[in-house]
Every structure is written in C-alpha cells, then in structure tokens.
Design an enzyme around this catalytic site. Structure first.
Site, PDB file in Angstrom:
ATOM      1  N   HIS A   1     -53.375 -74.531  -2.309  1.00  0.00           N
ATOM      2  CA  HIS A   1     -52.470 -74.063  -1.258  1.00  0.00           C
ATOM      3  C   HIS A   1     -51.187 -74.876  -1.434  1.00  0.00           C
ATOM      4  CE1 HIS A   1     -51.630 -72.861   3.122  1.00  0.00           C
ATOM      5  NE2 HIS A   1     -50.638 -73.660   2.793  1.00  0.00           N
TER       6      HIS A   1
ATOM      7  N   ASP B   1     -56.901 -63.736   1.858  1.00  0.00           N
ATOM      8  CA  ASP B   1     -56.748 -64.887   2.763  1.00  0.00           C
ATOM      9  C   ASP B   1     -57.150 -64.467   4.185  1.00  0.00           C
ATOM     10  OD1 ASP B   1     -56.283 -67.368   3.812  1.00  0.00           O
ATOM     11  OD2 ASP B   1     -54.124 -67.370   3.491  1.00  0.00           O
TER      12      ASP B   1
HETATM   13  O1  DOR Z   1     -52.460 -68.998   7.711  1.00  0.00           O
HETATM   14  C1  DOR Z   1     -53.423 -69.602   7.263  1.00  0.00           C
HETATM   15  N1  DOR Z   1     -54.603 -69.620   7.913  1.00  0.00           N
HETATM   16  N2  DOR Z   1     -53.302 -70.255   6.101  1.00  0.00           N
HETATM   17  C2  DOR Z   1     -54.265 -71.093   5.650  1.00  0.00           C
HETATM   18  O2  DOR Z   1     -54.078 -71.726   4.633  1.00  0.00           O
HETATM   19  C3  DOR Z   1     -55.499 -71.314   6.441  1.00  0.00           C
HETATM   20  C4  DOR Z   1     -55.778 -70.136   7.279  1.00  0.00           C
HETATM   21  C5  DOR Z   1     -56.874 -70.369   8.301  1.00  0.00           C
HETATM   22  O3  DOR Z   1     -57.920 -70.918   7.927  1.00  0.00           O
HETATM   23  O4  DOR Z   1     -56.711 -69.958   9.447  1.00  0.00           O
HETATM   24 ZN    ZN Z   2     -54.095 -71.402   2.185  1.00  0.00          ZN
END
Ligand code: DOR
Ligand code: ZN
Length: 423
Positions: free
Chosen positions: A177, A289
């Site tokens: 990341h 994601d």
């Molecule tokens: O927006 C995000 N949410 N980016 C991340 O890297 C983690 C993720 C989360 O786990 O909610």
């Molecule tokens: Zn991430």
C-alpha cells in the site's frame, strides 16, 4: 437442482479466439475440450459469455469483532454473485494477522464460513513472525502499509527495509500500500485527495523501489494515477493493481463532503480517472480492495468516517458492461481479473484447457441495474447503485454449481496457500 455433480458439460462455449466447443469438467478441473460424451449435467452456453471465474487478490472480509460490517459468509456470497471464486483476504483485521496461530485461526474461520476459495495474507508489522506465517501457508505478504490507512499503521523506513529483505529471503510476494500522507484537516474529498496526493503515492513507490532487494517480487496494490503506473513500469518489473473505484468513480462523482467516496488511496479528478484508463494496457490486475463499512459509519462526519468502498460483487459486472459497450475486450477482463492474479499468486489458473481449475462464470449479453440489496454484502450500500452491471447467471467452482440465478450454494471451498495450489 442437485449441487453435487460428477461430470458437468458446458455446451457450445465460445472460446476467445473464435472456436465454439464443449468443455467437460470433473474432479474440480477441466478434463476435456471438444465434443462431449456422457454427463450428469449439461449447461447450454450458446447465449452466454463463459469466463474463467475471477481471482480477487485484494479483499477485506472483516468478520470477528467487525462482523457487523461483513463476515466470511456475506462477503464471499457477494464474490460469487459477482463472478469471483477466489478471494485473497488482507491481514489488517482485528487483531492483525501477525503470527502463525492467528493465521491458522483466520483460515479455520474462513474454512467454516466461506462460500468460495480463499487465501489469507500475512500481516507485515515490526513484530510479525513472517517466517512462521510463510511456513503456515500465507498467500502473500501485506498489504504492507508504507502509509497509514484504516486499520493499518505505516511502517517506518527502517522497518519497511527489514521486512522487504526478509520477504525476499522467504521467496515471498510483497504486496504494498504505497502512500505518503500529509498532515492536515481531512474534512472533504478534495482535502482527502490533497493529503493523500498522487505525488505522495509516487514518492512512496519511489521509496519502496529503493528499499526493495532487486530479486523481491513486488506487487503494488490499488495504484490510483497514470503517472504512478508509468513510474512503476519504467523502473522495474513489479506488478500493478488498480481498483474498480479508481476506474469508475472520481471526486466529481460525489458532493464534496460525502464520505461514501472516502477511500485510500483517494479518488482522483475525472481528468485523472480518464488518464488511468489510458494506461489500461499496462495494468496487470484489477482487484476490488473490497473494504466494507456500514451506512451508519459512512454517514458520520467526513473526518470521522472510515475509508473504504465495497466492491467484490460489482467489479467484474462493471467491467463486463465496458465489454458490451465495446470499450475493452473480453480477453482483457479475463487476463486482469483471473489469469494474471493467479499467475502472480502462484495458484492453478481457471481456464479452458484440460488440467485447469474448473471455475467459470456464465454471463448474459446484457446488463441490469446494480442494487445494494441484491449483492449480499453486509455493508448495505454501493456507490454504483442504479448503474448497469452484467451479472453472472451461473457460477461454477471446482466444477460444481456455486451460484445459480441469485442463489449461492455452499460447495467445497478450499484454502489456497502461497506459491501452490492444494488440489
Ligand atoms: O480505504 C481503505 N480501506 N484503504 C485501505 O488500505 C484499507 C481499507 C480498509 O480496510 O477499510
Ligand atoms: Zn490498501
């Protein structure tokens, strides 16, 4: 319909390249390509698009103390309904996955409740037992936080260097990341974009490239801008992942203080979104994601709302809409959502040739409006509400029917370990 099949034949499948033939599936694999013999079940495919099912290599399935956001059952039903049969779960759970024991607990929980195949990644923190988790069957390492995010603290430069060195010694895949985050008031989407800027993403990528041993297998998660894609391509052979939200949403899709669009890395301008599509050929993987948070969490003030957008169930349907519009090819969708992630992870790919994993999703040739209440996720919302997605009618996993016209069927989901496939 009987979910347990011995021999299943897909009749009249159009293989990319133009050939039409039957596929015979047995024992979890494709056994024959050509005209079919006897079968316990035959699926007629002449009006359908038959794709190797998706491998979504970046999901957050939550569960445990966060089961109110999502759990293995709801999250993997959402995956199946969106044509995905393998998910790779990120380790920023509560607690984070940092020991072989915690990894084994996570595998047991998923094994009990998942509706699709799954891999579990190892958390990368200064205290994490990376060797123990590699031996314990972690799929990959990370996402490794070079910048802070929801449920993830950034590693220092020194810790990042020693973690990447260790992962290389273990012959592991490091997933990153990449963000450098500026201090400031995070009170709106444009502010979020300024604090988590494209230049911060590029600087983090640069730093990681400098710190990483030359032979380390590097995979950059959720790259959000065309310039970052070019940087990665010009300096090494790391693989590049983008998300559906950076391809289909921009700052202009939301009102400025609407935290439903709050995600890390940030959404970018409409102009940048189009530039990202301009790099389509250089993108190895589209992964969701999938980061479910509830409506009530997302409805709090912008500063307090957690970052993340759900997407495992809508990723391939949105891409298939682009296929039907003639904007991208079916082969591109197959490569970026199935073939490439399987290759990067070292798992047996799904596909049309004998010996390949018999995971397929069968799509109609027209789309339907996306509705949050039809995609199983506990998040209960989607930023694509009302947009058109092409959803599979039938999904086969290891040659068995796992999703049939809106109904998920629990068949035989398998845990997939790193660098290997457990048949
Ligand atoms: O927006 C995000 N949410 N980016 C991340 O890297 C983690 C993720 C989360 O786990 O909610
Ligand atoms: Zn991430």
């Amino acid at each position: 319909m009987d979910p347990v099949q011995d021999v299943l034949v897909l009749r009249d499948v159009l293989i990319p390249g133009g050939r039409v033939c039957d596929l015979t599936l047995a024992d979890g694999k494709v056994t024959h390509l050509g005209s079919s013999g006897s079968a316990d079940r035959i699926c007629k495919c002449s009006d359908l698009m038959v794709l190797p099912a998706g491998v979504d290599m970046h999901v957050h399935m939550r569960d445990g103390s966060q089961a109110y956001k999502e759990d293995w059952e709801s999250g993997t039903k959402s995956a199946l309904a969106g044509g995905v049969t393998v998910v790779v779960d990120q380790p920023n759970t509560i607690p984070q996955i940092t020991t072989p024991e915690l990894l084994a607990d996570r595998v047991a929980l998923a094994g009990e409740h998942s509706f699709c195949h799954f891999g579990i990644n190892a958390g990368v923190t200064p205290e994490a037992d990376l060797t123990g988790m590699a031996k314990g069957g972690a799929m990959a390492f990370g996402e490794t936080f070079a910048g802070p995010s929801s449920y993830g603290e950034a590693l220092s430069r020194t810790d990042l260097h020693s973690a990447l060195t260790r992962i290389e010694e273990l012959d592991g895949l490091a997933t990153l990341h990449a963000e450098m985050v500026r201090e400031g008031d995070d009170t709106s989407l444009p502010a979020h974009d300024r604090l988590r800027s494209i230049s911060g993403e590029r600087a983090a990528v640069q730093m990681i490239m400098e710190l990483a041993p030359p032979d380390l297998r590097l995979h950059f998660c959720h790259i959000s801008a065309a310039d970052t894609v070019s940087d990665i391509r010009s300096t090494g052979n790391a693989t590049i992942e983008v998300t559906p939200h950076h391809l289909f949403l921009s700052l202009e899709s939301f009102q400025s203080e609407n935290s439903y669009g709050k995600v890390n890395p940030s959404l970018r301008t409409e102009k940048e979104r189009k530039r990202l599509w301009g790099c389509w050929e250089q993108i190895d993987v589209v992964a969701s994601d999938h980061a479910p948070h509830t409506v009530s969490e997302k409805s709090s003030s912008f500063e307090k709302a957690p970052s993340g957008i759900p997407g495992v169930g809508t990723m391939i349907p949105l891409l298939m809409t682009e296929v039907i519009k003639g904007r991208i090819s079916l082969a591109d969708v197959i490569y970026k959502t199935s073939v490439n992630p399987a290759r990067i992870l070292g798992i047996l790919p799904a596909g049309y040739e004998p010996g390949m994993r018999a995971d397929f999703a069968l799509y109609p040739k027209e789309g339907t409006p996306i509705h949050a209440d039809e995609i199983f996720s506990k998040a209960g919302w989607t930023p694509y509400e009302g947009q058109i997605g092409v959803f599979p009618e039938l999904v086969l996993m290891s040659g068995e029917v796992a999703f049939d016209n809106g109904t998920c069927i629990r068949t035989d989901p398998r845990w997939m370990q790193g660098r290997g496939y457990i048949p």
